[in-house]
Structure formats: C-alpha cells, structure tokens
Design an enzyme around this catalytic site. Structure first.
Site, PDB file in Angstrom:
ATOM      1  N   GLY A  89       0.847  -1.186   0.000  1.00 33.42           N
ATOM      2  CA  GLY A  89       0.000   0.000   0.000  1.00 33.42           C
ATOM      3  C   GLY A  89       0.877   1.227   0.000  1.00 33.42           C
ATOM      4  O   GLY A  89       2.109   1.154   0.046  1.00 33.42           O
TER       5      GLY A  89
ATOM      6  N   LYS B 210       5.703   4.145   0.377  1.00 30.17           N
ATOM      7  CA  LYS B 210       5.167   2.819   0.126  1.00 30.17           C
ATOM      8  C   LYS B 210       5.375   1.906   1.318  1.00 30.17           C
ATOM      9  O   LYS B 210       6.354   2.020   2.044  1.00 30.17           O
ATOM     10  CB  LYS B 210       5.846   2.218  -1.096  1.00 30.17           C
ATOM     11  CG  LYS B 210       5.420   2.875  -2.393  1.00 30.17           C
ATOM     12  CD  LYS B 210       6.100   2.267  -3.579  1.00 30.17           C
ATOM     13  CE  LYS B 210       5.611   2.962  -4.849  1.00 30.17           C
ATOM     14  NZ  LYS B 210       6.309   2.517  -6.051  1.00 30.17           N
TER      15      LYS B 210
ATOM     16  N   ASP C 119      -7.034   8.978  15.179  1.00 31.06           N
ATOM     17  CA  ASP C 119      -7.299   8.870  13.737  1.00 31.06           C
ATOM     18  C   ASP C 119      -7.883   7.501  13.420  1.00 31.06           C
ATOM     19  O   ASP C 119      -7.514   6.867  12.438  1.00 31.06           O
ATOM     20  CB  ASP C 119      -6.012   9.110  12.943  1.00 31.06           C
ATOM     21  CG  ASP C 119      -6.287   9.330  11.456  1.00 31.06           C
ATOM     22  OD1 ASP C 119      -7.440   9.660  11.111  1.00 31.06           O
ATOM     23  OD2 ASP C 119      -5.362   9.157  10.648  1.00 31.06           O
TER      24      ASP C 119
HETATM   25  N1  LIG Z   1       1.120  -4.011   8.700  1.00 30.36           N
HETATM   26  C1  LIG Z   1       0.633  -3.967   7.470  1.00 30.36           C
HETATM   27  N2  LIG Z   1       0.286  -5.095   6.852  1.00 30.36           N
HETATM   28  C2  LIG Z   1      -0.221  -5.070   5.598  1.00 30.36           C
HETATM   29  N3  LIG Z   1      -0.416  -3.947   4.918  1.00 30.36           N
HETATM   30  C3  LIG Z   1      -0.099  -2.801   5.481  1.00 30.36           C
HETATM   31  C4  LIG Z   1       0.448  -2.749   6.780  1.00 30.36           C
HETATM   32  N4  LIG Z   1       0.668  -1.460   7.098  1.00 30.36           N
HETATM   33  C5  LIG Z   1       0.276  -0.751   6.053  1.00 30.36           C
HETATM   34  N5  LIG Z   1      -0.185  -1.536   5.067  1.00 30.36           N
HETATM   35  C6  LIG Z   1      -0.696  -1.122   3.765  1.00 30.36           C
HETATM   36  O1  LIG Z   1      -0.082   0.093   3.406  1.00 30.36           O
HETATM   37  C7  LIG Z   1      -1.049   1.110   3.295  1.00 30.36           C
HETATM   38  C8  LIG Z   1      -0.498   2.393   3.828  1.00 30.36           C
HETATM   39  O2  LIG Z   1      -0.107   2.184   5.163  1.00 30.36           O
HETATM   40  P1  LIG Z   1      -0.254   3.301   6.264  1.00 30.36           P
HETATM   41  O3  LIG Z   1      -1.654   3.814   6.244  1.00 30.36           O
HETATM   42  O4  LIG Z   1       0.207   2.789   7.537  1.00 30.36           O
HETATM   43  O5  LIG Z   1       0.736   4.346   5.687  1.00 30.36           O
HETATM   44  P2  LIG Z   1       0.784   5.825   6.105  1.00 30.36           P
HETATM   45  O6  LIG Z   1       1.965   6.407   5.436  1.00 30.36           O
HETATM   46  O7  LIG Z   1       0.726   5.910   7.568  1.00 30.36           O
HETATM   47  O8  LIG Z   1      -0.543   6.359   5.453  1.00 30.36           O
HETATM   48  P3  LIG Z   1      -1.524   7.418   6.012  1.00 30.36           P
HETATM   49  O9  LIG Z   1      -0.854   8.132   7.104  1.00 30.36           O
HETATM   50  O10 LIG Z   1      -1.800   8.239   4.834  1.00 30.36           O
HETATM   51  O11 LIG Z   1      -2.720   6.647   6.476  1.00 30.36           O
HETATM   52  C9  LIG Z   1      -2.240   0.608   4.059  1.00 30.36           C
HETATM   53  O12 LIG Z   1      -3.408   1.132   3.549  1.00 30.36           O
HETATM   54  C10 LIG Z   1      -2.161  -0.872   3.863  1.00 30.36           C
HETATM   55  O13 LIG Z   1      -2.749  -1.218   2.647  1.00 30.36           O
END
Ligand SMILES: Nc1ncnc2c1ncn2[C@@H]1O[C@H](COP(=O)(O)OP(=O)(O)OP(=O)(O)O)[C@@H](O)[C@H]1O
Length: 830
Positions: A46, A52, A169
């Site tokens: 994701g 990423k 959040d």
């Molecule tokens: N532990 C995990 N296992 C599987 N997929 C994950 C995991 N963590 C994140 N992802 C995938 O990656 C995507 C983005 O992760 P995450 O939301 O943690 O990133 P971020 O940079 O914190 O995004 P945001 O702050 O915009 O929500 C998630 O929507 C999910 O699809």
C-alpha cells in the site's frame, strides 16, 4: 515436501500478477533480492502519506523448515522528511507509540531500520488486507462478525487508552485484518499521550467523517479518548450499515464540505437502516452523541449488552495483555528465534548483543536497533553500527501535538462504502484541487463563498450549542427532510473555519489518498507552533530543535513524551540517522530506484518495467519473437510493433494490415482464427471488397493512421488481410462473371457454401458489381501510394498485384491459397 512446497508458494513474493512474468524471464540472469536490512523486500502492499509499504521476508531462518517471517515495511524516504517537520513528528509518534503497545489488535512493531536513504518501520504483516475493502466486498458485515470485530476494536482502543495513548485517527482505512480476519489497528501517526485522567487535548485530528464533532466545531479542548470512542462508533455503524452515518446529505454527498458535514452531523439524528437490530442501535446511539460528556466511555462500551458474546475477550485487562503477548502464545505466531543472530551483520548492521528476539515483546528491544527514539538508558549495543562511534541516543517524545497539524489532503470522503473506489479517485482529484467549496471558502476566510447550504432535520440542543450563534438558518422544504439554508451568507463557523483553514494551509500531498484520509487540521494556538519539533535527522540542533522529551508539556494537550521515558533523556542529543554505509551490504541493492520500483522483480526475474522498456526499444527480431507468442500477448506486442513500424516508415505490411482490418467493419474478420480455414471459408462477399477498396485509398490510409485500434489489432490483420484480399479477389472474380459459371460448377462443401454466400447478399450484388468496377479502378491506388514510400513497399505491392493477376485466371480456391501464401511469405519478412 508438501509443506515446503506450500511454504515456498506462500512466502514467495512473486504473488499475483508478478508471478505471471517470472516464466518469461527465466532465461535472464538471476539477480539478487532487494533487501532492507535483514528483510527481503517484496511487493508494494500500500501507499500512504509517507511512502510505500512493502512486503518483506526475514532472510534469516533457523532451519530450512522455518517459515520466513512476513512483515510489512513502511519505507520512508529520509529526504522526504524535512527536519523539524510535522512528518518527522508523526514518525516519532508512530514508532514510539507502537513500541509500547502489545495487543493482538494493534499492529506490532517489529523493529525500525534505516539506511542512508530510507527509514523502514517494520510492522507485523496484516495479510487480511484493508478493512474497508473487506466491508466493501461484503457490502456490510453480519451482526455477529461486526460484533466480534468491534469487540476487538474496542479492546485495542481500551488497551492503548490504558497506556495513556489516544489514537485520534481511528477510521476504516486505518484498520487492517490479519490472516484470521482479526482486526489490526494501524497508523499511529496522530497518536498522542495523555497523562492525567481527564486531560484534554486541543489538536484537532482525525478524518472528518470519523472525527468527533467536538474536534471540528469547537475550539475547546476535548477529551481525546471520547473522540476515539466516537470514531469507534462511526466504524461500527459502517460495519453494520455498509456506509457511514450522516452520509446522506444531498447537498454534500461527498462530505467535502466539512463545515456542512458537521452541521449535518450535529443537527441530524442518527438514522439506521432497518437491518440494524435494536441492540447495536442502542450502542450506537450511546456512542454517536455529539456532546462528549454524554457520550459513553470506552469502559461502558465494553459492558454493553450487545458485546456480551465477547465479554470474556473484552474483559482481558491491559496488564493481562502485556503478559499474554509477551508469553509468545497468544494470537500471534512466535517471532522467529534466530532473527538477530543470523542476520547478515552487514545489511542492517547492528551490534546488538542479541537480546532481542528472545522476548515476546521484543519490539521494545528491536526498536533500539535504530538510533531513533530509543530509551535513554538502553544498551548502546543495540544501536546500529556506524563507522563512527554511535551518537548518544535520546529518548525523544513522538507525541508533540504541537506539530500535529494535519496536512492530509481532503479526500472525497464519500463515505458510502460502495463508492470507496470512486471516492479514491475523487480524493486524488482533490489533491490537486483540494478542499471543495468548504475548504476553499475557508481559505478565503469566510463561508460566504462556500455556498453553504447545510441541511438538517431536527436540531438537537447540544448541536445547536456547538454552532455559532451568528449562523442563522431557515428551514425550507426539501426532500428527505428539511433543508436549512443560511440566510446570512457571511455566517461564520469560527471553530471549523479555523480548523479547516489550518488544514488548507498545512496540508501535504498524499501519494495515494484513501477514501477518507483527511484531517480537518489543527486548532493549535500560536504557542503550539513555537515549540520546537523533534528532530529525526542530523546532528543535534540545540538552537532550534530541543529534544521533545525535555520540552515543556502543553497545558492542554498531552505531554510531549511517553510516560516511561519522560524526562530521562539527555537534553542535548537528538537521534541521528545512520550515516551512509550503514547497510554495508544491502545498500547497493537498495538504491532509490530499486526501492521505488516494485521490488518483487528483483529475484532475477523480468521486471515489468524493464520489460516494457525492452519492448519500447525492441528490434525487428524481437517483434518476430513476440509474434510467435501466445495470442493474448500478441495484441500488445503488435500494438507496439505497429507503432514501431509506423515510426520506422516501413509501411507496407503495417499499412495494409491496418487498413484491411480497420476498414473491415465485419467483426468476423477479427475472429478468423487461422489461415488454415482459408480454403474452406467463404470470403466475405461485399464488405471485404469495400475494405479492399478503401484500403487502397490514400485518404483511408491517412484515416487509418489516426486510428489506434488499427494498430492495436494489427496482429490479426494477417487474417483480415487474407480475408480481405481473398474476398476482394473473389469479388473481382465473381462480380464480372455474375456467377453463372460458378453456379453451374456449384462445388460441394465449402465451395458451395462460399459461392452461396455471394449471391446471398442479393441486395448487395448490385453494389458489388459497382464496387467491382470501382475496385478495379482503384487498384492502382494502393500501388501508387506505397510507391511513394519505400522500395520495399513497391516490391511488395507489385508482388500483390502480380499475384492477383496470376490468380485471376485460376480457380477461386487456388487464388485464395496463393494469396494466403503471399501473406504468409510477407509475414515472414516482417
Ligand atoms: N502491517 C501492514 N500489513 C499489511 N499492509 C499494510 C500494513 N501497514 C500498512 N499496510 C498497507 O499500506 C497502506 C499504507 O499504510 P499506512 O496507512 O500505515 O501508511 P501511512 O503512510 O501511515 O498512510 P496514512 O498516514 O496516509 O494513512 C495501508 O493502507 C495498507 O494497505
């Protein structure tokens, strides 16, 4: 053997589409895996605000039978984190919060690694995917399923609250599922800490559709735990209903207008679809109360009747969870024991003494691998090895809410779960033109430009009290309730305006916004912004970046550092990023480009992108090879081939094929399966003639040049050309001798059918006769035009002509064969 086979299947990282490509490139030299520290980096799971999230596998294994541990690695480019920025603080927050949380429904932090370019937050892999997609697939959850998952959610939320942390959040997009479809709470970027029981926070967080009203419509400090409870209620509603509550404002269908959205939320009673039963309704009514004081507390949620089936689970205390999770036997597979000792020392070189991995809650130990937020008195041996002496670690707080203004982009927040995909698209649009009316208007400082037409039905007293009194509303008749329109165009909702304007001014761009990824912004006062942020990189900057841990806590918001380490950090040391060469071995494999790409292709297999590039520069030989491939792949390759052909000014085949194909409206051409049928199939009686005729015109040639589909399907043009040529020849043959001969001959079988097919188009016979003339007249045309191009084409055209002339006196079948042979020969020259 079967175990091994399944393991290799399950844990290989050529999943899905990538696996398709592997067989194509087996002849290519094997490349090494792309690694990040002790992990092999796989496909992209994701994408979030920070970059990423990649799948990863632990490289180390104690035995051949040991399953490589799958993890999710949130790769954050270091140069994308400005020093003292909000992003930096969010990363701190997330890491430092996760390392203190050990609950089956909270994503587990394995460790944090970094090299010269990336910070990698290694998380437990939630293989079940994103929760909102799960609901989307099922439209809505059955009550029992929702009950179980909601119990897990509130258990996790209660656990983090008990640790003095609030998520702030919570939303569907921040929930994942593990392989057993258990809920996993993720994304702790807005987590904050509270010390006193009733500590209030003032930083507005969350996504508008999930954020409690008090965060948006009031400047007053709020009780953050209650806002988490609200978000849980929205999530529960979404589970049961399949859409979000208050999603039915016709004037604000996408929820883009935050001001309007909160008007609606606070003034519209909660409505339920009929399929939600009374018990969950009752719980939702207790949760989704605008007044946080009247809102149910998380502990009371646990005791609600609806959750009784899971009372045993919910009643597990945080302390019990800590024990259970550290005993390696609850819910999660034990961590692979060899992780540390067998790691290549060079990749994420750590001089850890190996204590990590021994404990169930080893994340506390693991995180110390990183000189990021480390406990102050933890062993330096866990610091990643550096050429220079490791800098002193500092326990900095990740939870400085002063920098927690949310600059997330405004998503569409079309909250109907069935429209999530649309909302994603929309949200990506709003990245470019963020914040629809509401926010744009807010940017202007007033709502006047907002065309705010809030809709409401019965206004609750609570809600009214939250609204600005200057806001005069008039009820007007409207479908689905009453519409309330502000009489005063200048009516202002100061609190929301503040928050939203903050959002508008401080947002950053998400790479891939998800449906409701939006944060209304901060209500932080100016004093908030004056506080120096935590530093993540570089040398300690005593002037501007005091360590968070020693900052004065905000009187209203939570304290800056996590409790266990508060005040223990030396004030003059900020965490340092690893210098280059930290990943002495893996670094070469982890350059920017390789990490940015889809790393699953690194296993010596063809990389789609590389392959595409190959295709773009493919030569004629390569095109020939591709032509021999499967039917499906040929479409693509031929598309490129045609383009190449055009670009290289080798028109004969391409043009002819394209023309004949494109000018053959009958779809039967496209479905002529093979040339073998040529002798048995009847030629297309009329249309091929027209096709042939039009093919020869220069105008049509030009037309065809403009039609991409002609190129796209040029692969089949061999057959279409054949048919067309054959047809035209047949037409030429049959039309001048109006079939008297043929009718007398009336061959059996295919010949008869072929010849029958000609007169069958009785109405077209006259046309065909005319066409025949025109065809013959125009026959030079195809020669003339190509003649002006290349010698090759001349030769080929003359060959066509001669072959046609040769076959004319012959029988129809032999003519077809010759034409077929011609095209076969021609195709061989391509
Ligand atoms: N532990 C995990 N296992 C599987 N997929 C994950 C995991 N963590 C994140 N992802 C995938 O990656 C995507 C983005 O992760 P995450 O939301 O943690 O990133 P971020 O940079 O914190 O995004 P945001 O702050 O915009 O929500 C998630 O929507 C999910 O699809």
């Amino acid at each position: 053997m079967s175990i091994m086979a399944s393991l290799s299947q399950r844990h290989t990282y050529y999943g899905g589409e990538v696996g398709v490509h592997t067989h194509e490139i087996t002849s290519k030299p094997r490349k090494r895996h792309v690694t990040f520290g002790p992990y092999v980096v796989g496909s992209t799971l994701g994408e979030g605000e920070f970059g990423k999230v990649k799948m990863g596998w632990s490289k180390a294994a104690s035995s051949p039978l040991e399953v490589p541990k799958q993890v999710a690695i949130k790769l954050i480019r270091r140069d994308s984190i400005p020093k003292n920025s909000e992003k930096e603080v969010k990363i701190y927050r997330e890491i430092n919060a996760l390392k203190h949380l050990s609950h089956p429904n909270i994503v587990k932090l394995e460790e944090v690694l970094q090299n010269s370019k990336y910070i990698g937050i290694v998380l437990e892999y939630a293989s079940g995917g994103e929760f909102y997609k799960y609901i989307q697939r099922k439209r809505r959850l059955k009550e029992a399923v929702a009950c179980r998952l909601f119990a897990q959610l509130v258990s996790g939320v209660h656990y983090m609250h008990s640790k003095g942390l609030v998520h702030r959040d919570l939303k569907l997009e921040n929930l994942l599922l593990d392989k057993h479809e258990n809920l996993v709470i993720t994304d702790f970027g807005f987590v904050n800490e509270f010390v006193s029981h009733n500590e209030l926070m003032k930083t507005s967080c969350g996504s508008p559709c999930y954020a409690a009203p008090e965060l948006v419509v009031s400047t007053k400090p709020y009780e953050a735990r209650k806002s988490d409870v609200w978000s849980c209620g929205v999530i529960l509603y979404a589970m049961l209903a399949g859409y979000l509550p208050w999603d039915d404002d016709p004037k604000n269908p996408d929820g883009n207008d935050i001001v309007r959205l909160y008007y609606y939320i606070t003034r519209t009673p909660l409505k339920f679809p009929e399929y939600i039963t009374p018990l969950p309704r009752d719980l939702l009514r207790r949760i989704l109360i605008s007044d946080p004081k009247k809102r149910i507390a998380i502990r009371s949620v646990h005791k609600h009747e609806w959750l009784k089936p899971h009372a045993a689970f919910i009643s597990i205390t945080p302390e019990e969870w800590d024990k259970a999770m550290s005993s390696k036997d609850v819910f999660r597979l034990p961590r692979p024991t060899p992780a540390k000792s067998k790691r290549p020392q060079s990749s994420c070189s750590t001089s850890s003494t190996g204590s990590k991995g021994e404990k169930r809650d080893s994340l506390i130990m693991d995180y110390t691998l990183v000189p990021l937020p480390a406990p102050p008195h933890q062993s330096q041996s866990h610091v990643i090895t550096k050429p220079s002496p490791p800098s002193p670690e500092i326990r900095t707080s990740p939870v400085r809410n002063q920098f927690s203004r949310h600059n997330r982009s405004n998503s569409a927040a079309s909250i109907a779960l069935q429209a999530v995909v649309d909302a994603e698209r929309e949200s990506s649009i709003t990245l470019i033109h963020p914040h629809g009316n509401g926010v744009n208007a807010v940017n202007g400082g007033t709502v006047s430009g907002n065309k705010l037409v809030p809709r409401s039905s019965t206004a609750s007293g609570n809600a009214l009290s939250l609204l600005n009194k200057d806001s005069v509303i008039v009820e007007t008749g409207s479908s689905n309730g009453r519409t309330i329109e502000p009489m005063d165009e200048n009516s202002k909702l100061r609190p929301p305006l503040n928050s939203i304007s903050n959002v508008a001014t401080s947002r950053t761009v998400h790479r891939r916004p998800r449906p409701t990824s939006y944060h209304p912004g901060s209500m932080a006062t100016n004093s908030d912004t004056k506080e120096p942020p935590a530093t993540l990189t570089g040398v300690p900057d005593s002037s501007s970046a005091r360590p968070i841990s020693v900052m004065e806590p905000s009187p209203l918001d939570s304290t800056p550092s996590l409790l266990p380490d508060a005040g223990l950090s030396p004030p003059d040391h900020s965490p340092k990023m690893l210098p280059r060469r930290s990943f002495s071995v893996s670094k070469p494999l982890l350059d920017l480009h390789s990490v940015n790409g889809d790393l699953i292709r690194s296993h010596g297999d063809a990389q789609p992108m590389t392959r595409r590039l190959h295709e773009q520069v493919e030569d004629v030989d390569y095109k020939q090879r591709r032509q021999s491939r499967r039917y499906s792949s040929l479409f693509n390759s031929v598309t490129e081939e045609s383009e190449d052909t055009d670009q290289r000014s080798i028109p004969p085949q391409g043009k002819i094929r394209s023309h004949t194909w494109s000018r053959t409206p009958s779809k039967t051409h496209s479905r002529q399966p093979s040339g073998n049928a040529s002798t048995t199939r009847a030629p297309e009686p009329v249309e091929p003639v027209r096709s042939r005729t039009t093919t020869t015109s220069g105008a049509n040639t030009r037309d065809n040049d403009k039609r991409p589909e002609k190129k796209r399907f040029s692969f089949l043009s061999f057959y279409s050309s054949y048919n067309t040529s054959k047809s035209s020849i047949v037409s030429e043959k049959t039309s001048p001798a109006p079939t008297s001969q043929q009718q007398q001959q009336k061959p059996v079988g295919s010949h008869s059918s072929r010849q029958r097919s000609i007169p069958r188009i009785g109405t077209r016979n006259s046309l065909r006769a005319g066409d025949h003339t025109s065809t013959q007249r125009q026959q030079p045309a195809p020669q003339q035009q190509p003649l002006t191009r290349t010698k090759l084409k001349k030769n080929r055209q003359s060959t066509v002509e001669s072959s046609q002339q040769q076959v004319r006196p012959q029988g129809e079948q032999s003519t077809a064969k010759k034409v077929m042979d011609f095209f076969k020969r021609r195709s061989m020259r391509i």
